[in-house]
Design an enzyme around this catalytic site. Structure first.
Site, PDB file in Angstrom:
ATOM      1  N   ASP A 392       0.816  -1.209   0.000  1.00  0.00           N
ATOM      2  CA  ASP A 392       0.000   0.000   0.000  1.00  0.00           C
ATOM      3  C   ASP A 392       0.856   1.269   0.000  1.00  0.00           C
ATOM      4  O   ASP A 392       1.919   1.318   0.631  1.00  0.00           O
ATOM      5  CB  ASP A 392      -0.893  -0.023   1.251  1.00  0.00           C
ATOM      6  CG  ASP A 392      -1.840   1.153   1.333  1.00  0.00           C
ATOM      7  OD1 ASP A 392      -2.689   1.294   0.441  1.00  0.00           O
ATOM      8  OD2 ASP A 392      -1.716   1.935   2.289  1.00  0.00           O
ATOM      9  N   GLU A 445       1.123  -0.512  -5.098  1.00  0.00           N
ATOM     10  CA  GLU A 445       0.173   0.564  -5.353  1.00  0.00           C
ATOM     11  C   GLU A 445       1.015   1.838  -5.445  1.00  0.00           C
ATOM     12  O   GLU A 445       1.354   2.434  -4.432  1.00  0.00           O
ATOM     13  CB  GLU A 445      -0.869   0.684  -4.239  1.00  0.00           C
ATOM     14  CG  GLU A 445      -1.953   1.691  -4.595  1.00  0.00           C
ATOM     15  CD  GLU A 445      -2.440   2.525  -3.416  1.00  0.00           C
ATOM     16  OE1 GLU A 445      -3.437   3.249  -3.580  1.00  0.00           O
ATOM     17  OE2 GLU A 445      -1.816   2.474  -2.341  1.00  0.00           O
TER      18      GLU A 445
END
EC number: 2.4.1.18
Length: 724
Positions: A392, A445
């Site tokens: 993330d 990401e």
């Protein structure tokens, strides 16, 4: 002074005072048992009652020349019968020199076996070893169920310059709740959850829990296949979900009875779990982690989570999980300023503060912190058999000026905005995972144009940094542009055609995943079907056409739960997917089931068609037929398998039927069969399909010698392959 330091929890070596020590006249035994009324030493052929010297300290001399193996007979002030116990302070350290060396070097790849609470047999006695890294602490004690949450009687010893503190407590086993009572440099105390706890209480409670896994895996065949095959060479269609709301109220064991069957029936190859690690605030969806080594207790005991992963594997489904090394919350019982000084966060407050989320950034330049995170990634893949990590917020790690104003950040040593510590950490993470866990994939990401996210670290790019080593990167540009295009009224799409075609300009710059994730269907962004313009029929048609375009585009695909049946509401972590829209009594149930049936067919054809995945990362696996039909809202392209087998995908993003629409095609294919049409009646479309093969004609078109003429249904995507 020594006594005061011991009693106030500020002693670095309580074993030097407590336990058995040779002295003039024999062996002195000193015991710290707050709450005890009497303590007697039981040694071979010897029984000596110790003298109460106050403050819970008991002392006596045994007429021996060397410390014996002994136990204690303790009578509590609260009453009850005397009990025989082992003295924690008669044991040597239960952590080896090699462990300490690797921790100090930041290279302990199985860190969870060295730190935290570990049930083991030490010197023939069963108990739990408590270890914690707290380099700035003056003293550390363990407060737990077994001592009434008063850590006075259980101080840990410092193991040299490693920053590690240790205590073996006999008789303590799984299920005991505990925390570390840390004496900070200023003498104050803080009660902290264990950073390496493998189990926690269920929030809002936040104590750590001693855990001993007894799970026996049944996925040997899956794991052997994973180790021998690269996932990047296989189809990958990912169903993203939030475990806590997929079926609200179900724990991991109950989910294991429903989720694998549902995902397998829809044909997805993988699930991606939003962060399953422990987090105190439910509406953070797991993205503010406090227990990196503990699955959230909301799902049940840790072994239940293993049972869920096992069930998915036995159903033939891979398991990815969201992993959050970019930041952590400031809760005063967790990682923040852990031992009274920055440990896990950067010591520079300007670098430590995450400007977007009110959290703290890890100090990726500190070897112990890198070790904590790299070992954590290995932990999930080795102990929980996770098949891949979606990392993330990578962009926020890579740039020193991320979300910071001018003057609010300090350039790196070369004067640039890149964060070399984060780059080195991500490279180490990927290299270590791929070395130790063959077949595991990592996905970034990363929302910027950072050069080389999926390039090997040894290949240096224009930035001067080597590649980060990820297997895939989320294609945020494709997601943003294509949704922007689909959100426009068809009459305006002709003027924005580049939004739907531009992704092919950079499609092979990285290895991509095409994400329609939870982030796109919350916070006022609307559910996918309601991003589409028009009435209910047109919105569903646009939804279906978009999915057909997405599945045929180079890259793996990811779809968030609820979007597979076109639920109309945004996702809510409280309510979860709108399953009731599929129920027989719901007026529009057929509409929603039609979209669900399309997703099932998309996955079936995708998995059976190597042209759609075999050369995902090779430019030779793709060719435009027509990228310029802006006025028609049409685009068409070819995909090729490794053996050259082609597939045609053509999308009509206008609500107009286009008859006799001609496409240039490879002349060596005599006829083409329609293998998928998002306008088919069973999916809720108008039913304009091609039931007979389309013959290739010697009519030059689109720069090719041959072409076919077909009917394009309104707001639809068609797939054609060579007729057999």
């Amino acid at each position: 002074m020594e006594r005061d330091r011991l009693l106030t929890g500020a002693h670095h070596d309580p074993h030097a005072l407590l336990g058995a020590h040779t002295a003039p006249g024999g062996v002195v035994i000193r015991v710290l048992r707050p709450g005890a009324r009497a303590v007697t030493v039981l040694a071979p052929k010897l029984r000596v009652t110790l003298t109460d010297t106050g403050d819970g300290l008991f002392e006596g001399v045994l007429p021996l020349s060397a410390p014996p193996r002994y136990r204690l007979l303790v009578t509590e002030r609260a009453g009850g019968s005397p009990v025989v116990v082992e003295d924690p302070y008669r044991f040597l350290p239960a952590l080896g020199e090699l462990d300490l060396h690797l921790i100090a070097e930041g290279r302990h790849e199985r860190l969870w076996e060295a730190l935290g609470a570990r049930v083991l047999t030490h010197e023939g006695v069963r108990g739990t070893r408590f270890t914690v890294w707290a380099p700035h602490a003056r003293g550390v004690r363990v407060a737990a169920d077994f001592n009434g949450w008063d850590g006075t009687g259980h101080p840990l010893r410092s193991l040299g310059g490693s920053g590690v503190w240790e205590l073996f407590v006999p008789g303590v086993g799984a299920g005991v709740r505990y925390k570390f009572d840390i004496c900070r440099p200023d003498g104050s105390h803080t009660l902290r959850a264990d950073p390496l706890a493998r189990r926690t209480e269920c929030p809002p409670a936040n104590a750590s829990v001693v855990h001993e896994s007894r799970y026996r895996w049944g996925d040997e065949e899956w794991m052997a296949h994973r180790a021998g095959h690269a996932a990047t060479d296989a189809p990958m269609s990912v169903y993203e979900l939030h475990l806590g709301s997929w079926r609200p109220g179900l724990g991991a064991r109950e989910l294991a009875e429903q989720l694998p069957e549902y995902v397998r029936e829809l044909g997805f190859t993988h699930v991606e779990l939003m962060p399953p690690a422990e987090h105190p605030y439910g509406p953070s969806w797991g993205y503010q982690v406090t227990g990196y080594y503990a699955p959230t207790a909301r799902l049940g005991p840790p072994d239940d989570v293993k049972y869920l992963v096992d069930a998915l594997h036995r159903a033939g489904i891979g398991v990815l999980m969201d992993w959050v090394p970019a930041h952590f919350p400031k809760d005063d019982w967790a990682l923040a300023v852990f031992d009274g000084a920055p440990c896990y966060e950067h010591p520079d407050p300007a670098r430590a503060e995450h400007p977007d989320w009110g959290t703290l950034e890890f100090d990726w330049g500190r070897r112990e912190v890198r070790n904590f995170l790299v070992a954590n990634a290995l932990y999930w893949c080795e102990e929980y058999h996770i098949d891949g990590l979606r990392v993330d917020a990578v962009a926020s790690m890579l740039y020193l000026d991320y979300s910071r104003p001018p003057g609010g950040w300090t350039p790196n040593e070369h004067g640039g905005r890149e964060n070399p510590d984060a780059v080195a950490f991500l490279q180490e993470l990927n290299a270590t995972l791929h070395r130790r866990c063959p077949g595991v994939v990592t996905v970034a990401e990363e929302s910027t144009a950072w050069d080389g996210v999926t390039r090997a670290p040894e290949r240096v790019g224009e930035s001067g940094f080597g590649g980060l080593g990820f297997d895939y990167k989320w294609n945020m540009g494709w997601m943003h542009d294509s949704l922007l295009y689909m959100g426009r009224d068809p009459v305006h799409r002709a003027y924005h055609h580049d939004e739907i075609t531009f992704s092919m300009v950079y499609a092979y710059a990285e290895n991509y995943v095409l994400p329609i994730s939870h982030d796109e269907v919350v916070h006022g962004k609307r559910a996918l079907v309601n991003k589409m313009p028009g009435d209910w029929w047109q919105r569903r048609a646009g939804h279906r056409a978009y999915l057909g375009f997405m599945w045929a585009h180079p890259g793996k695909q990811l779809l968030f739960m609820g979007q597979e049946f076109a639920q109309g509401a945004e996702w809510s972590e409280v309510e979860g997917p709108q399953w009731w829209t599929l129920a027989a009594g719901y007026p529009a149930a057929g509409d929603h089931r039609g979209v669900q049936d399309l997703v099932r067919e998309l996955n079936r054809v995708y998995r059976a068609t190597p042209a759609l995945w075999e050369r995902d990362t090779e430019p030779a696996g793709f060719a435009w037929i027509d990228a310029g039909a802006a006025a028609d809202n049409v685009l068409a392209h070819l995909r090729f398998a490794a053996d050259g087998e082609p597939l045609i995908s053509v999308s009509n993003f206008s609500p107009v039927v286009r008859e006799g629409y001609r496409l240039g095609v490879p002349g060596q294919v005599p006829a083409w069969s329609e293998v998928l049409n998002t306008d088919a009646a069973p999916y809720g479309g108008s039913g304009l399909t091609h039931t007979e093969p389309l013959k290739t004609e010697a009519v030059p078109w689109h720069g090719r010698d041959s072409s076919v003429a077909l009917t394009l249904p309104p707001l639809a995507t068609l797939w054609l392959r060579p007729a057999v």
